[in-house]
Motif scaffolding. Structure first.
Motif: not given
Length: 116
Positions: A54-57, A59-72
């Motif tokens: 659940a934590m990995v899922a 964090l993955t969704v957060r990385l996709i939907v609310l990224p920081l840095g260059l990914m944003a």
């Protein structure tokens, strides 16, 4: 702030490094010692596995939907499209497709950055 900087300069940095290493290896030694007595099929381990997934899922969704840095700088629909394509690659043969799926996502994201 100066207290932290002065504590982490000279011998303070080395002492902090040694303390971190001792703490890390002490915990690992306890884990190795106790690993023979742990039942991996127990309810607590199944619960830990569920929490971990659940934590990995999340964090993955957060990385996709609310990224920081260059990914944003990449639009959301492109991030989601690359994720869907990577999942399709992974689902084509689930037993041996993790690396190709990760490679697909990485290549597509880098290609977007180069083309843009």
């Amino acid at each position: 702030m100066n207290a932290i900087q002065s504590a982490l300069s000279g011998w303070g940095l080395w002492i902090a490094l040694v303390g971190a290493c001792l703490g890390t290896y002490f915990c690992r030694a306890i884990g190795v010692t106790l690993s023979q007595r742990i039942n991996q099929d127990s309810e607590i381990f199944r619960w830990l596995a569920a929490v971990t997934y659940a934590m990995v899922a999340a964090l993955t969704v957060r990385l996709i939907v609310l990224p920081l840095g260059l990914m944003a700088t990449v639009p959301l629909w492109i991030r989601i499209l690359i994720c869907v394509l990577s999942i399709v690659v992974m689902m084509s043969r689930p037993t041996r497709r993790l690396v190709p799926a990760l490679l697909t996502g990485t290549i597509l994201m880098v290609s977007y950055g180069v083309i843009r």
